[in-house]
Design an enzyme around this catalytic site. Structure first.
Site, short mmCIF file in Angstrom:
data_model
loop_
_atom_site.label_atom_id
_atom_site.label_comp_id
_atom_site.label_asym_id
_atom_site.label_seq_id
_atom_site.Cartn_x
_atom_site.Cartn_y
_atom_site.Cartn_z
N LYS A 1 -22.93 33.03 10.38
CA LYS A 1 -23.96 32.82 9.36
C LYS A 1 -24.40 34.19 8.86
O LYS A 1 -25.46 34.71 9.21
CB LYS A 1 -25.13 32.03 9.95
N GLU B 1 -16.94 21.56 4.83
CA GLU B 1 -18.38 21.27 4.80
C GLU B 1 -18.85 21.44 3.38
O GLU B 1 -18.05 21.66 2.47
CB GLU B 1 -19.13 22.24 5.74
N ARG C 1 -27.34 31.21 18.20
CA ARG C 1 -26.40 31.39 17.09
C ARG C 1 -26.62 32.74 16.40
O ARG C 1 -25.66 33.44 16.06
CB ARG C 1 -26.54 30.24 16.08
C1 LIG Z 1 -22.73 26.73 5.15
C2 LIG Z 1 -23.67 25.92 5.96
N1 LIG Z 1 -23.21 24.83 6.61
C3 LIG Z 1 -24.02 24.07 7.37
C4 LIG Z 1 -25.36 24.35 7.48
C5 LIG Z 1 -26.25 23.49 8.34
O1 LIG Z 1 -26.58 24.18 9.51
P1 LIG Z 1 -27.96 23.91 10.26
O2 LIG Z 1 -27.97 22.46 10.60
O3 LIG Z 1 -27.92 24.79 11.44
O4 LIG Z 1 -29.04 24.26 9.31
C6 LIG Z 1 -25.89 25.47 6.82
C7 LIG Z 1 -27.31 25.81 6.96
O5 LIG Z 1 -27.80 26.76 6.49
C8 LIG Z 1 -25.03 26.28 6.04
O6 LIG Z 1 -25.48 27.35 5.41
#
Ligand SMILES: Cc1ncc(COP(=O)(O)O)c(C=O)c1O
Length: 331
Positions: free
Chosen positions: A188, A221, A89
């Site tokens: 991200k 989300e 990622r």
């Molecule tokens: C906006 C957002 N959504 C979802 C997640 C969850 O992602 P992960 O399970 O990879 O930590 C994160 C984690 O930092 C996030 O910043």
């Protein structure tokens, strides 16, 4: 799918959900090691430095413009949980913002292992940051010849043990999620202001998290977590593109969908959802690297469940079993 029940109070919506000002303190207990001294040792551009010396230039475009990408990764039993997926990622997101990471994925993995070893961590959290690097006082990324690489390995505890049993309360943010056409939420990036401002709405309402809707009203989300609901024994989660916006394709979300749900014989469906459908859930929970799996008992004043529901509990139990075993997956 109807979600109306006579006993439940009025539902929050995108325009009133965030307006509930509550005095109750948030139960956030996140803490980084706040000792400004030697520990932890932090990797900054090729060197492991004591925390007090681990600094970047004020000309770094990561600071000046939020120009960069990052990862949050868990260390369980000395192993890097889903190391391969996090690295994949990170490199994919860097490519999407036209950022060349100056080390290979293998080298990045070694940087993480060296940083963990230097700090003697068995349990903890890694923050990998790749910035556009040192540049000039203009946007032009061509003026930043070398990207900066930072790796922090420290402790993290986001929520109290008790809140995993009782569940948490969230709100619906008034601020919509950035549309894909402006900045794809699947990236991200270091630019988290959209999420931070929604988080501020949650904090103002005495909550730790906020559900974010797309500009055309689909549930996407939360500010730092993905969303799942359970309805009639099926697990539903929002797809990576929800109307005009979307979400970060979480590593924990994928682990729930591909491993935990399968092992617990729970069907999973990715589905575009309106807020009504989420509010009509039998159970609601959030997933994220830091939060792991945590139930939501209420959205604003609208009650979803009494504490953690049975399916959420089953999934969380399986998650904990795996991450406390000798087989923490690093793929
Ligand atoms: C906006 C957002 N959504 C979802 C997640 C969850 O992602 P992960 O399970 O990879 O930590 C994160 C984690 O930092 C996030 O910043």
């Amino acid at each position: 799918m109807s979600s109306t029940t006579a006993t439940k109070p009025a539902r929050p919506n995108a325009t009133n959900g965030a307006a509930q000002q509550q005095a109750a303190p948030a139960n956030l207990t996140a803490h980084w090691n706040d000792d400004p001294g030697d520990k932890p040792l932090i990797y900054v551009n090729g060197k492991l430095l004591p925390k007090r010396d681990a600094v970047v230039s004020v000309y770094d475009h990561g600071l000046l413009y939020g120009d960069g990408v990052f990862e949050g990764i868990r260390i369980y039993r000395g192993r890097i949980f889903k190391c391969g997926q996090h690295l994949e990622r990170l490199y994919r997101c860097a490519e999407q913002i036209l950022l060349k990471i100056p080390v290979s994925p293998k080298e990045m993995e070694q940087i993480m292992r060296d940083t963990i070893a230097a700090n003697g961590l068995q349990e903890g959290y890694i923050r990998l940051v790749v910035t556009r690097g040192f540049g000039t006082l203009g946007l032009d990324p061509r003026r930043c010849p070398v990207a900066g690489v930072i790796c922090i390995a420290d402790q993290i505890r986001l929520y109290s043990e008790e809140s995993y049993k009782s569940g948490m309360k969230v709100i619906v943010a008034q601020r919509p999620k950035t549309p894909v056409a402006c900045l794809d939420p699947r990236i991200k990036s270091l630019n988290y202001l959209n999420n931070i401002l929604a988080k501020c709405e949650a904090i103002d309402a005495g909550c730790d998290e906020a559900i974010m809707l797309s500009t055309d009203g689909f549930v996407t989300e939360c500010t730092g977590d993905n969303i799942f609901i359970i309805k009639n024994g099926t697990l539903y989660t929002t797809p990576s593109v929800c109307g005009q916006s979307g979400l970060l394709e979480g590593v924990t979300r994928r682990f729930v969908m591909e491993t935990l749900a399968k092992e617990c014989n729970i069907p999973v469906v990715e589905k575009l959802m309106r807020l009504d459908e989420v509010l009509g859930a039998d159970e609601l929970f959030l997933t994220g690297t830091a939060a792991e799996i945590i139930a939501v008992h209420s959205v604003g004043d609208f009650k979803i469940s009494d504490g953690e529901g049975p399916i959420t509990a089953k999934l969380r139990q399986r998650f904990r079993q795996i991450v406390t075993s000798d087989h923490v997956p690093e793929d």
